[in-house]
Design an enzyme around this catalytic site. Structure first.
Site, PDB file in Angstrom:
ATOM      1  N   THR A 188       0.901  -1.160   0.009  1.00  0.00           N
ATOM      2  CA  THR A 188       0.027  -0.050   0.022  1.00  0.00           C
ATOM      3  C   THR A 188       0.837   1.143  -0.081  1.00  0.00           C
ATOM      4  O   THR A 188       1.929   1.143   0.229  1.00  0.00           O
ATOM      5  CB  THR A 188      -1.043  -0.032   1.370  1.00  0.00           C
ATOM      6  N   THR A 206      -4.833   1.908  -0.959  1.00  0.00           N
ATOM      7  CA  THR A 206      -4.412   0.489  -1.137  1.00  0.00           C
ATOM      8  C   THR A 206      -5.001   0.005  -2.576  1.00  0.00           C
ATOM      9  O   THR A 206      -6.353   0.029  -2.818  1.00  0.00           O
ATOM     10  CB  THR A 206      -4.708  -0.097  -0.005  1.00  0.00           C
ATOM     11  N   ASP A 230      -9.643  -8.587   2.015  1.00  0.00           N
ATOM     12  CA  ASP A 230      -9.566  -7.966   3.325  1.00  0.00           C
ATOM     13  C   ASP A 230     -10.921  -8.699   4.030  1.00  0.00           C
ATOM     14  O   ASP A 230     -11.159  -8.393   5.174  1.00  0.00           O
ATOM     15  CB  ASP A 230      -9.812  -6.631   3.271  1.00  0.00           C
ATOM     16  N   SER A 259     -10.529  -2.845   6.914  1.00  0.00           N
ATOM     17  CA  SER A 259      -9.407  -2.267   6.505  1.00  0.00           C
ATOM     18  C   SER A 259      -8.467  -1.976   7.645  1.00  0.00           C
ATOM     19  O   SER A 259      -9.054  -1.920   8.802  1.00  0.00           O
ATOM     20  CB  SER A 259      -9.540  -0.970   5.455  1.00  0.00           C
ATOM     21  N   SER A 260      -7.114  -2.088   7.494  1.00  0.00           N
ATOM     22  CA  SER A 260      -6.317  -1.496   8.612  1.00  0.00           C
ATOM     23  C   SER A 260      -5.504  -0.172   8.376  1.00  0.00           C
ATOM     24  O   SER A 260      -4.898   0.136   9.141  1.00  0.00           O
ATOM     25  CB  SER A 260      -5.177  -2.581   8.766  1.00  0.00           C
ATOM     26  N   GLY A 280       1.289  -1.554   4.894  1.00  0.00           N
ATOM     27  CA  GLY A 280       1.795  -2.811   5.646  1.00  0.00           C
ATOM     28  C   GLY A 280       0.635  -3.668   6.130  1.00  0.00           C
ATOM     29  O   GLY A 280       0.848  -4.427   7.106  1.00  0.00           O
ATOM     30  N   GLY A 281      -0.469  -3.719   5.368  1.00  0.00           N
ATOM     31  CA  GLY A 281      -1.662  -4.615   5.717  1.00  0.00           C
ATOM     32  C   GLY A 281      -2.030  -4.458   7.363  1.00  0.00           C
ATOM     33  O   GLY A 281      -2.015  -3.407   7.699  1.00  0.00           O
TER      34      GLY A 281
HETATM   35  O1  DON Z   1      -6.889  -1.709   3.909  1.00  0.00           O
HETATM   36  C1  DON Z   1      -6.262  -2.660   4.243  1.00  0.00           C
HETATM   37  O2  DON Z   1      -5.767  -2.755   5.371  1.00  0.00           O
HETATM   38  C2  DON Z   1      -5.376  -3.244   3.211  1.00  0.00           C
HETATM   39  N1  DON Z   1      -6.062  -3.551   1.903  1.00  0.00           N
HETATM   40  C3  DON Z   1      -3.826  -2.701   3.363  1.00  0.00           C
HETATM   41  C4  DON Z   1      -3.244  -3.763   2.424  1.00  0.00           C
HETATM   42  C5  DON Z   1      -1.520  -3.306   2.521  1.00  0.00           C
HETATM   43  O3  DON Z   1      -1.279  -2.256   3.316  1.00  0.00           O
HETATM   44  C6  DON Z   1      -0.885  -3.927   1.522  1.00  0.00           C
HETATM   45  N2  DON Z   1       0.544  -3.112   1.637  1.00  0.00           N
HETATM   46  N3  DON Z   1       1.294  -2.811   2.013  1.00  0.00           N
END
Ligand code: DON
Length: 378
Positions: A188, A206, A230, A259-260, A280-281
């Site tokens: 992201t 993201t 997600d 989401s995070s 960072g998910g």
């Molecule tokens: O919205 C979210 O939490 C995820 N889609 C974020 C994914 C993500 O950060 C991947 N990359 N670093």
């Protein structure tokens, strides 16, 4: 705007195969959206072409799905931390609730330097509990009544703090008897902006994985995301990122996935003090937490707070991920003695942030060098 530091600019040019775009169409969608607003995207011929393209590749989108969709403006989640105001992302991101819950728990602790294993232990225990609540309660607000006020209340945080064993790790499975899973993926983007009038933007964007679904709508030149990851597909099965979510975030028609993302603006005496966020998910909110703790508790400059070694605990899997080579070995050994499981990871997050010096009013932009990016003033 003046910056406290300057950085060398690094530019990366990505090219898509010609089959994905044509010069006649590539720049048109954005221009059309700028002129006509969201309807140009969700209805009309751009929508037709997306639907047609996805269906041609085996997907099952319909025009009605797109027409029924639209961006929603939501009120930020509000909290305080040691006299600072924290404005965070509201559901369907778990970011703001989880961040404020963790900060509230940690407000009962002294996190000033030296930042030893006892303090990392406390921080991890706050993460474990807040992420457990994330999986229990949070999802799409259009489908769920969520106890956001309770989760972000000081009273609840105090009760969580008193449940923390100061000596050793709580078993995540003891908070709830379910199983954890595998690994995290990170692609992201976050950026922070402030203009000369003090208007601040924390933006996290993201597509989920690298290049999202890796599908470009033929002739339109943009990628489709794969945010469906997600959702929780099944309450008994961990997500592909190794996180575990309960029923609140179960997949369902018309729902938005949890989401995070944690774009965050911190105010001091009502004025912007810090603008931050990260990719960072599921680790995102923990990265933001540690930038705030660095600045507010540990007396660090923004540069130091962004550079400081990070950990992440997401309740399940029941393991502390720590940035390899950045932590003092004795802290890691002492955390193991406290019965934490540890796993190293190359790095966590990428928190491009801005600190607004409350005394001079100067803006300090700091890029996080874990991935790529730079700070710049215009
Ligand atoms: O919205 C979210 O939490 C995820 N889609 C974020 C994914 C993500 O950060 C991947 N990359 N670093």
């Amino acid at each position: 705007m003046r910056l406290g530091r300057s950085f060398s600019r690094r530019t990366v040019v990505l090219t898509l195969p010609e089959s994905c775009w044509s010069s006649e169409t590539l720049h048109r969608p954005s221009g059309r959206i700028a002129e006509q607003g969201g309807d140009a995207f969700y209805r009309g011929d751009l929508a037709d072409r997306m639907v047609e393209d996805v269906r041609r590749h085996g997907g099952n989108w319909t025009r009605e799905d797109l027409a029924a969709y639209g961006a929603v403006v939501r009120e930020p989640v509000h909290g305080t931390y040691r006299g600072y105001e924290v404005l965070g992302a509201s559901p369907p991101s778990a970011g703001g609730v989880v961040l404020i819950e963790m900060l509230n728990v940690l407000e009962s602790a002294d996190l000033s330097e030296p930042f030893d294993d006892a303090k990392v232990h406390l921080m991890v225990e706050a993460m474990r509990r807040a992420y457990y609540d994330r999986s229990r309660y949070l999802g799409d607000p259009d489908f769920l009544d969520m106890p956001v006020e309770e989760l972000t209340s000081k009273e609840y945080a105090r009760s969580l703090f008193t449940g923390i064993d100061l000596q050793k790790a709580t078993a995540s499975m003891g908070l709830h008897r379910e199983e954890g899973g595998v690994k995290e993926n990170m692609e992201t983007t976050h950026f922070s902006i402030i203009d000369r009038e003090g208007n601040a933007v924390a933006n996290t964007f993201t597509l989920e994985d690298n290049f999202g679904s890796k599908a470009v709508v033929t002739g339109l030149g943009f990628l489709l995301n794969n945010e469906m990851h997600d959702f929780n597909i099944n309450p008994d099965v961990p997500s592909h990122q190794g996180g575990f979510g309960g029923n609140p975030n179960l997949i369902g028609p018309g729902k938005r996935m949890l989401s995070s993302m944690s774009p965050t603006i911190v105010l001091r005496e009502g004025r912007p003090f810090l603008i931050t966020g990260s990719p960072g998910g599921r680790t995102i909110t923990n990265t933001v937490l540690q930038v705030l703790i660095g600045m507010i508790d540990r007396g660090m400059s923004l540069r130091q707070a962004v550079d400081a070694a990070r950990v992440s605990h997401n309740w399940l899997p029941d393991v502390i991920r720590y940035e390899a080579g950045r932590w003092n070995r004795s802290i890691l050994a002492n955390l193991q003695k406290r019965r934490h499981s540890l796993k190293d990871i190359e790095f966590l997050g990428d928190a491009h942030s801005i600190w607004i010096d409350p005394v001079s009013g100067l803006y300090h932009g700091e890029a996080d060098f874990r991935r790529m990016g730079w700070a710049e003033g215009f």
